[in-house]
Design a protein around this motif. Structure first.
Motif, PDB file in Angstrom:
ATOM      1  N   PRO A 285       4.607  11.331 -10.292  1.00 20.17           N
ATOM      2  CA  PRO A 285       5.826  10.405 -10.189  1.00 20.17           C
ATOM      3  C   PRO A 285       5.714   9.119  -9.408  1.00 20.17           C
ATOM      4  N   GLY A 286       5.162   9.309  -8.335  1.00 21.34           N
ATOM      5  CA  GLY A 286       4.969   8.153  -7.448  1.00 21.34           C
ATOM      6  C   GLY A 286       3.652   7.160  -7.995  1.00 21.34           C
ATOM      7  N   LEU A 287       2.802   7.863  -8.624  1.00 21.45           N
ATOM      8  CA  LEU A 287       1.535   7.177  -9.091  1.00 21.45           C
ATOM      9  C   LEU A 287       2.296   6.547 -10.418  1.00 21.45           C
ATOM     10  N   ILE A 288       3.006   7.166 -11.347  1.00 21.07           N
ATOM     11  CA  ILE A 288       3.351   6.194 -12.376  1.00 21.07           C
ATOM     12  C   ILE A 288       4.377   5.085 -11.942  1.00 21.07           C
ATOM     13  N   ALA A 289       5.117   5.526 -10.905  1.00 21.09           N
ATOM     14  CA  ALA A 289       5.882   4.133 -10.438  1.00 21.09           C
ATOM     15  C   ALA A 289       5.044   3.037  -9.731  1.00 21.09           C
ATOM     16  N   ALA A 290       3.886   3.397  -9.335  1.00 21.98           N
ATOM     17  CA  ALA A 290       3.193   2.442  -8.850  1.00 21.98           C
ATOM     18  C   ALA A 290       2.446   1.592 -10.084  1.00 21.98           C
ATOM     19  N   TYR A 291       2.204   2.213 -11.052  1.00 19.06           N
ATOM     20  CA  TYR A 291       1.554   1.568 -12.371  1.00 19.06           C
ATOM     21  C   TYR A 291       2.808   0.699 -12.664  1.00 19.06           C
ATOM     22  N   ILE A 292       4.049   1.079 -12.894  1.00 24.12           N
ATOM     23  CA  ILE A 292       4.954   0.395 -13.426  1.00 24.12           C
ATOM     24  C   ILE A 292       5.295  -0.857 -12.757  1.00 24.12           C
ATOM     25  N   GLN A 293       5.225  -0.682 -11.407  1.00 26.83           N
ATOM     26  CA  GLN A 293       5.464  -1.991 -10.173  1.00 26.83           C
ATOM     27  C   GLN A 293       4.259  -3.023 -10.694  1.00 26.83           C
ATOM     28  N   LEU A 294       2.983  -2.533 -10.516  1.00 24.55           N
ATOM     29  CA  LEU A 294       1.914  -3.393 -11.050  1.00 24.55           C
ATOM     30  C   LEU A 294       1.954  -4.161 -12.701  1.00 24.55           C
ATOM     31  N   TRP A 295       2.589  -3.301 -13.465  1.00 20.89           N
ATOM     32  CA  TRP A 295       2.617  -3.848 -14.579  1.00 20.89           C
ATOM     33  C   TRP A 295       3.785  -5.078 -14.566  1.00 20.89           C
ATOM     34  N   ARG A 296       4.948  -4.611 -14.084  1.00 20.72           N
ATOM     35  CA  ARG A 296       6.045  -5.653 -14.068  1.00 20.72           C
ATOM     36  C   ARG A 296       5.805  -6.719 -13.134  1.00 20.72           C
ATOM     37  N   GLY A 297       5.136  -6.276 -11.888  1.00 23.44           N
ATOM     38  CA  GLY A 297       4.870  -7.362 -10.952  1.00 23.44           C
ATOM     39  C   GLY A 297       6.105  -7.786 -10.061  1.00 23.44           C
ATOM     40  N   THR A 298       6.753  -6.529 -10.019  1.00 18.59           N
ATOM     41  CA  THR A 298       8.156  -6.732  -8.961  1.00 18.59           C
ATOM     42  C   THR A 298       8.432  -5.406  -8.741  1.00 18.59           C
ATOM     43  N   MET A 466      -5.552   9.303 -11.701  1.00 16.49           N
ATOM     44  CA  MET A 466      -4.586   8.234 -11.595  1.00 16.49           C
ATOM     45  C   MET A 466      -4.487   7.559 -10.332  1.00 16.49           C
ATOM     46  N   LYS A 467      -4.753   8.317  -9.396  1.00 16.43           N
ATOM     47  CA  LYS A 467      -5.017   7.746  -7.831  1.00 16.43           C
ATOM     48  C   LYS A 467      -6.124   6.966  -7.584  1.00 16.43           C
ATOM     49  N   LEU A 468      -7.306   7.136  -8.025  1.00 13.94           N
ATOM     50  CA  LEU A 468      -8.543   6.308  -7.805  1.00 13.94           C
ATOM     51  C   LEU A 468      -8.407   4.781  -8.029  1.00 13.94           C
ATOM     52  N   PRO A 469      -7.895   4.558  -9.178  1.00 14.56           N
ATOM     53  CA  PRO A 469      -7.692   2.891  -9.389  1.00 14.56           C
ATOM     54  C   PRO A 469      -6.982   2.331  -8.171  1.00 14.56           C
ATOM     55  N   LEU A 470      -5.931   3.361  -7.843  1.00 15.63           N
ATOM     56  CA  LEU A 470      -5.029   2.562  -6.915  1.00 15.63           C
ATOM     57  C   LEU A 470      -5.559   2.358  -5.595  1.00 15.63           C
ATOM     58  N   LEU A 471      -6.669   3.160  -5.156  1.00 17.28           N
ATOM     59  CA  LEU A 471      -7.614   3.118  -3.906  1.00 17.28           C
ATOM     60  C   LEU A 471      -8.341   1.960  -3.959  1.00 17.28           C
ATOM     61  N   LEU A 472      -8.594   0.894  -5.001  1.00 21.33           N
ATOM     62  CA  LEU A 472      -9.631   0.180  -5.177  1.00 21.33           C
ATOM     63  C   LEU A 472      -8.636  -1.154  -4.115  1.00 21.33           C
ATOM     64  N   PRO A 473      -9.589  -1.907  -3.158  1.00 26.04           N
ATOM     65  CA  PRO A 473      -8.931  -2.681  -2.444  1.00 26.04           C
ATOM     66  C   PRO A 473      -8.051  -3.828  -3.026  1.00 26.04           C
TER      67      PRO A 473
END
Length: 500
Positions: A285-298, A466-473
């Protein structure tokens, strides 16, 4: 942890005469506050009264604890440790605009009710049982009936004395408020925030009936997580039963195979997979939340309700997972032998022996002498399991409020996030090394359904992918920027891009 220092403002209290005592401060001197909005009276010198006084003092308030017997040496000693001022009830009420009523409902009638008129009264009491009926009034409503001109606000009853004294990172706890006077609730809300908690307005004073029932509920935050984990367990148990009992007996046609393995072997397999799935579900769920924040930009838009509920149950899921992992470890210690899991041990020695059946008959049988040494896969299997178990215990202990209160935010996030991911990966490796020989070459029932060690890895594999792309700088830097308050497309961003 909060710095619970003694109060230092030492200004003489007005002797109320009727109280018969002067206020005695932390150092045995009289004191009062210069700012009347920062003076709070607490009626009651019991455990809860002292705990909330200590918290108020640490939040910058000048606290007067009103006691019926302020001259008792034992009470003086206990109050001195809070940094508050001990005085009589009349003197405390006279000096303060806000009064915390930290006594039980049965003692309301014995309070100096005439002095409470016009004051903001914070009722912190709880019931010992739920009281229902057409004529039922909450403790706060009863107090309001006694003090008609007072402004009663229900609050703080959902916090224990321990939570008040040891807020730490648990300071995000919600404090439910109810009252009929908006100005009084606003001032109490400011107090709640100053103490490090989060106020939640439940409406008018009639809502205090529901607020007083909150501490009487039986583990309300655990019902949904327990139901989720139980549903996972039932699903996996049915799958294991079909694979190891129904399917194998259909294939053999004997219908006498593996039935005795249901109580222990099946159970151990299922709780192991359930624990691994549950651990993965703590992080997905934390990963899903991170992708939602990236998508919405806020970070300021609300998550979907299903995701919000999922995020809130992660702690409970983690503790349930720890219990299941502990059961699995205990059973495995007694269960794993060369006879039950021979593929993680060195090859046994086999020889043929001639057995005499009777005087005229002999037969040749193959005898097996099992090797008690692990092979290389068994060594890794056992090591990964031990490391994962140790890390899970650390995660569980660090989530306890008494331990969390001693950790900094960086320490807490390091344990729960970094070590949590290490625990998930090592637990998955434990599963891989257990069934290395079967992981990629063997399929179960009718060579169609996956075997347990294979589908055990599905949720952890999804979490890692799901975690791997979020590790990219670039992705990580942008996500951290959003979590610090950046909003894509905001006016500040437009001004920054167009200085004219």
């Amino acid at each position: 942890m909060d710095n619970l220092s003694f109060g230092t403002d030492e200004v003489g209290l007005v002797d109320m005469g009727g109280a018969g005592t002067n206020g005695v401060g932390a150092h045995g001197k009289s004191k009062a506050a210069h700012n009347p909005d920062k003076v709070v009276a607490v009626l009651g010198s019991g455990d809860y009264g002292r705990a909330i006084s200590r918290r108020l003092v640490s939040a910058g308030y000048n606290v007067l604890i009103g006691s019926r017997d302020p001259n008792r040496s034992k009470i003086k000693t206990l109050v001195r440790q809070t940094g508050a001022t001990l005085t009589g009830q009349d003197a405390a009420i006279e000096e303060a605009a806000m009064v915390v009523v930290a006594v039980g409902r049965d003692h309301y009638d014995h309070l100096p009710l005439s002095l409470l008129q016009g004051k903001i009264l914070i009722d912190v009491s709880n019931n010992t049982e739920r009281r229902k009926g057409p004529h039922y009034r909450s403790n706060a409503e009863y107090l309001q009936g006694l003090v008609q001109d007072g402004k009663v606000v229900k609050g703080f009853n959902v916090l224990s004395a321990y939570a008040l004294e040891n807020g730490g990172l648990q300071g995000s706890k919600e404090v439910f408020l109810a009252g009929d006077h908006a100005d009084a609730k606003m001032k109490v809300s400011e107090m709640v925030r100053a103490m490090g908690f989060h106020p939640v307005d439940w409406g008018n004073l009639a809502a205090s009936r529901d607020i007083e029932d909150v501490p009487l509920r039986l583990m309300p935050s655990w019902k949904r997580p327990v139901a989720v984990v139980f549903g996972i367990f039932v699903f996996l148990w049915i799958l294991a039963f079909f694979s190891f009992q129904i399917c194998r007996n259909i294939q053999s046609g004997q219908w006498d195979e593996n039935w005795k393995r249901i109580p222990l072997t099946n159970f151990n397999r299922v709780i192991a997979i359930t624990a691994l799935w549950t651990l993965a579900f703590c992080y997905i769920p934390g990963l899903i939340a991170a992708y939602i924040q990236l998508w919405r930009g806020t970070k300021y838009s609300r998550f979907p309700k299903w995701l919000d509920d999922w995020l809130k149950m992660r702690k409970q899921l983690g503790l349930i997972m720890l219990g299941l992992a502990g059961i699995h470890a205990c059973i495995s210690v007694a269960y794993i032998t060369p006879q039950t899991t021979g593929w993680v041990y060195e090859e046994p020695t086999r020889f043929q022996a001639e057995v005499v059946v009777d005087a005229n008959t002999t037969t040749t049988n193959t005898l097996t002498i099992y090797n008690n040494e692990f092979n290389w896969r068994g060594e890794f299997f056992l090591s990964m399991g031990a490391i994962a178990t140790c890390l899970l215990v650390v995660l569980g202990i660090s989530s306890l409020p008494s331990v969390t209160a001693t950790l900094s935010w960086r320490e807490f996030t390091f344990i729960q996030s970094k070590l949590g991911w290490v625990a998930l990966i090592t637990a998955a490796c434990h599963d891989v090394f257990l069934a290395w020989h079967y992981m990629f070459l063997y399929w179960g029932c009718f060579r169609t359904l996956p075997i347990g060690p294979q589908y055990a890895l599905y949720p952890p594999f999804i979490a890692v992918i799901m975690k791997l792309p979020l590790l990219l700088p670039p992705v990580d830097n942008y996500l951290q920027k959003i979590r610090r308050g950046y909003e894509r497309g905001s006016q500040s961003e437009s001004k920054k891009g167009n200085p004219l």
